[in-house]
Design a protein around this motif. Structure first.
Motif, PDB file in Angstrom:
ATOM      1  N   LEU A  55       0.833  -1.202   0.000  1.00 35.75           N
ATOM      2  CA  LEU A  55       0.000   0.000   0.000  1.00 35.75           C
ATOM      3  C   LEU A  55       0.870   1.255   0.000  1.00 35.75           C
ATOM      4  N   ALA A  56       1.954   1.248   0.766  1.00 35.38           N
ATOM      5  CA  ALA A  56       2.856   2.401   0.832  1.00 35.38           C
ATOM      6  C   ALA A  56       3.534   2.643  -0.516  1.00 35.38           C
ATOM      7  N   SER A  57       4.015   1.579  -1.138  1.00 29.39           N
ATOM      8  CA  SER A  57       4.696   1.761  -2.427  1.00 29.39           C
ATOM      9  C   SER A  57       3.704   2.170  -3.526  1.00 29.39           C
ATOM     10  N   THR A  58       2.476   1.672  -3.446  1.00 30.06           N
ATOM     11  CA  THR A  58       1.451   2.068  -4.414  1.00 30.06           C
ATOM     12  C   THR A  58       1.058   3.530  -4.218  1.00 30.06           C
ATOM     13  N   LEU A  59       0.937   3.960  -2.969  1.00 28.05           N
ATOM     14  CA  LEU A  59       0.621   5.359  -2.684  1.00 28.05           C
ATOM     15  C   LEU A  59       1.716   6.275  -3.227  1.00 28.05           C
ATOM     16  N   LYS A  60       2.962   5.909  -3.016  1.00 28.52           N
ATOM     17  CA  LYS A  60       4.092   6.722  -3.506  1.00 28.52           C
ATOM     18  C   LYS A  60       4.071   6.792  -5.035  1.00 28.52           C
ATOM     19  N   ALA A  61       3.836   5.661  -5.686  1.00 24.10           N
ATOM     20  CA  ALA A  61       3.762   5.647  -7.154  1.00 24.10           C
ATOM     21  C   ALA A  61       2.580   6.485  -7.643  1.00 24.10           C
ATOM     22  N   GLY A  62       1.453   6.407  -6.936  1.00 26.52           N
ATOM     23  CA  GLY A  62       0.283   7.214  -7.287  1.00 26.52           C
ATOM     24  C   GLY A  62       0.570   8.694  -7.144  1.00 26.52           C
ATOM     25  N   PHE A  63       1.293   9.053  -6.095  1.00 22.50           N
ATOM     26  CA  PHE A  63       1.696  10.452  -5.889  1.00 22.50           C
ATOM     27  C   PHE A  63       2.599  10.912  -7.030  1.00 22.50           C
ATOM     28  N   GLU A  64       3.563  10.092  -7.400  1.00 22.70           N
ATOM     29  CA  GLU A  64       4.472  10.454  -8.490  1.00 22.70           C
ATOM     30  C   GLU A  64       3.716  10.610  -9.809  1.00 22.70           C
ATOM     31  N   PHE A  65       2.729   9.743 -10.038  1.00 23.36           N
ATOM     32  CA  PHE A  65       1.879   9.887 -11.223  1.00 23.36           C
ATOM     33  C   PHE A  65       1.105  11.206 -11.143  1.00 23.36           C
ATOM     34  N   ALA A  66       0.597  11.527  -9.964  1.00 21.56           N
ATOM     35  CA  ALA A  66      -0.181  12.764  -9.782  1.00 21.56           C
ATOM     36  C   ALA A  66       0.653  13.995 -10.111  1.00 21.56           C
ATOM     37  N   THR A  67       1.944  13.960  -9.769  1.00 22.12           N
ATOM     38  CA  THR A  67       2.807  15.113 -10.062  1.00 22.12           C
ATOM     39  C   THR A  67       3.011  15.292 -11.569  1.00 22.12           C
ATOM     40  N   LYS A  68       2.844  14.220 -12.310  1.00 20.89           N
ATOM     41  CA  LYS A  68       2.971  14.296 -13.775  1.00 20.89           C
ATOM     42  C   LYS A  68       1.645  14.714 -14.417  1.00 20.89           C
ATOM     43  N   VAL A  69       0.549  14.104 -13.963  1.00 21.43           N
ATOM     44  CA  VAL A  69      -0.748  14.344 -14.600  1.00 21.43           C
ATOM     45  C   VAL A  69      -1.271  15.751 -14.293  1.00 21.43           C
ATOM     46  N   VAL A  70      -0.845  16.342 -13.189  1.00 24.58           N
ATOM     47  CA  VAL A  70      -1.291  17.706 -12.871  1.00 24.58           C
ATOM     48  C   VAL A  70      -0.805  18.694 -13.927  1.00 24.58           C
ATOM     49  N   LYS A  71       0.277  18.373 -14.593  1.00 21.89           N
ATOM     50  CA  LYS A  71       0.806  19.225 -15.660  1.00 21.89           C
ATOM     51  C   LYS A  71       0.025  19.060 -16.961  1.00 21.89           C
ATOM     52  N   MET A  72      -0.897  18.104 -16.978  1.00 22.04           N
ATOM     53  CA  MET A  72      -1.675  17.816 -18.183  1.00 22.04           C
ATOM     54  C   MET A  72      -3.108  18.353 -18.097  1.00 22.04           C
ATOM     55  N   LEU A  73      -3.374  19.212 -17.128  1.00 25.93           N
ATOM     56  CA  LEU A  73      -4.716  19.785 -17.000  1.00 25.93           C
ATOM     57  C   LEU A  73      -5.021  20.669 -18.203  1.00 25.93           C
ATOM     58  N   GLN A  74      -6.289  20.717 -18.593  1.00 24.67           N
ATOM     59  CA  GLN A  74      -6.719  21.540 -19.734  1.00 24.67           C
ATOM     60  C   GLN A  74      -6.419  23.013 -19.505  1.00 24.67           C
ATOM     61  N   LYS A  75      -6.557  23.442 -18.260  1.00 24.09           N
ATOM     62  CA  LYS A  75      -6.405  24.851 -17.920  1.00 24.09           C
ATOM     63  C   LYS A  75      -5.568  24.943 -16.647  1.00 24.09           C
ATOM     64  N   GLU A  76      -4.782  25.994 -16.542  1.00 24.28           N
ATOM     65  CA  GLU A  76      -3.967  26.158 -15.341  1.00 24.28           C
ATOM     66  C   GLU A  76      -4.864  26.505 -14.155  1.00 24.28           C
ATOM     67  N   PRO A  77      -4.693  25.803 -13.054  1.00 28.16           N
ATOM     68  CA  PRO A  77      -5.502  26.091 -11.855  1.00 28.16           C
ATOM     69  C   PRO A  77      -5.206  27.491 -11.312  1.00 28.16           C
ATOM     70  N   GLY A  78      -6.123  27.971 -10.487  1.00 29.27           N
ATOM     71  CA  GLY A  78      -5.968  29.278  -9.866  1.00 29.27           C
ATOM     72  C   GLY A  78      -4.889  29.271  -8.787  1.00 29.27           C
ATOM     73  N   GLN A  79      -4.608  30.448  -8.247  1.00 30.84           N
ATOM     74  CA  GLN A  79      -3.550  30.596  -7.255  1.00 30.84           C
ATOM     75  C   GLN A  79      -3.809  29.770  -5.997  1.00 30.84           C
ATOM     76  N   THR A  80      -5.038  29.722  -5.545  1.00 30.02           N
ATOM     77  CA  THR A  80      -5.365  28.959  -4.339  1.00 30.02           C
ATOM     78  C   THR A  80      -5.104  27.478  -4.548  1.00 30.02           C
TER      79      THR A  80
END
Length: 144
Positions: A55-80
């Motif tokens: 579970l710990a290693s899967t969570l870490k891999a999921g987090f690392e994926f999240a750091t990549k996919v956040v750059k693929m959003l259609q629009k840049e999120p707001g400051q908050t």
């Protein structure tokens, strides 16, 4: 809180149907069901919640994926939203944010955001980061 939009993005990345090779590579080998279980266990726990083993290693891999996919959003999120990503990322990476100078207002906002969650475990921050990315995917969608 479900992370269905996030796991759907994970599935698309794993199938090669969407995203860049870098994002697809980060998604490879992540078991979506285990990731959901890890995130849920952490979010259901206290501020110092942790999971062990697979579970710990899967969570870490999921987090690392999240750091990549956040750059693929259609629009840049707001400051908050960007500030939320920043504080959870820094804590998840176990990075300490230095106190800024008196006139560094941006630095001060970043420091204060990080400081308010500095008591969380790194795994709690990883789960909260994934949850934030899920909300951003729901709100903005992703590009290919």
């Amino acid at each position: 809180m479900s992370i269905n939009a996030f796991t759907e993005a994970l599935t698309f990345a794993q199938s090669g149907a969407k995203f860049t090779p870098d994002v697809q590579s980060a998604a490879s080998g992540i078991n979506a069901d285990l990731l959901k279980a890890a995130v849920q266990a952490i979010l259901d726990g206290g501020n110092d919640a942790k999971v062990e083993g697979e579970l710990a290693s899967t969570l870490k891999a999921g987090f690392e994926f999240a750091t990549k996919v956040v750059k693929m959003l259609q629009k840049e999120p707001g400051q908050t939203e960007m500030l939320s990503f920043y504080k959870y990322f820094k804590k998840a990476q176990n990075e300490e944010v230095k106190a800024p100078g008196m006139l560094d207002f941006v630095g001060k906002a970043k420091y204060n955001a990080w400081k308010e969650i500095s008591h969380l475990s790194d795994q709690k921050a990883q789960a909260l980061y994934i949850q934030e990315v899920n909300a951003a995917i729901e709100k903005y969608g992703t590009r290919d």
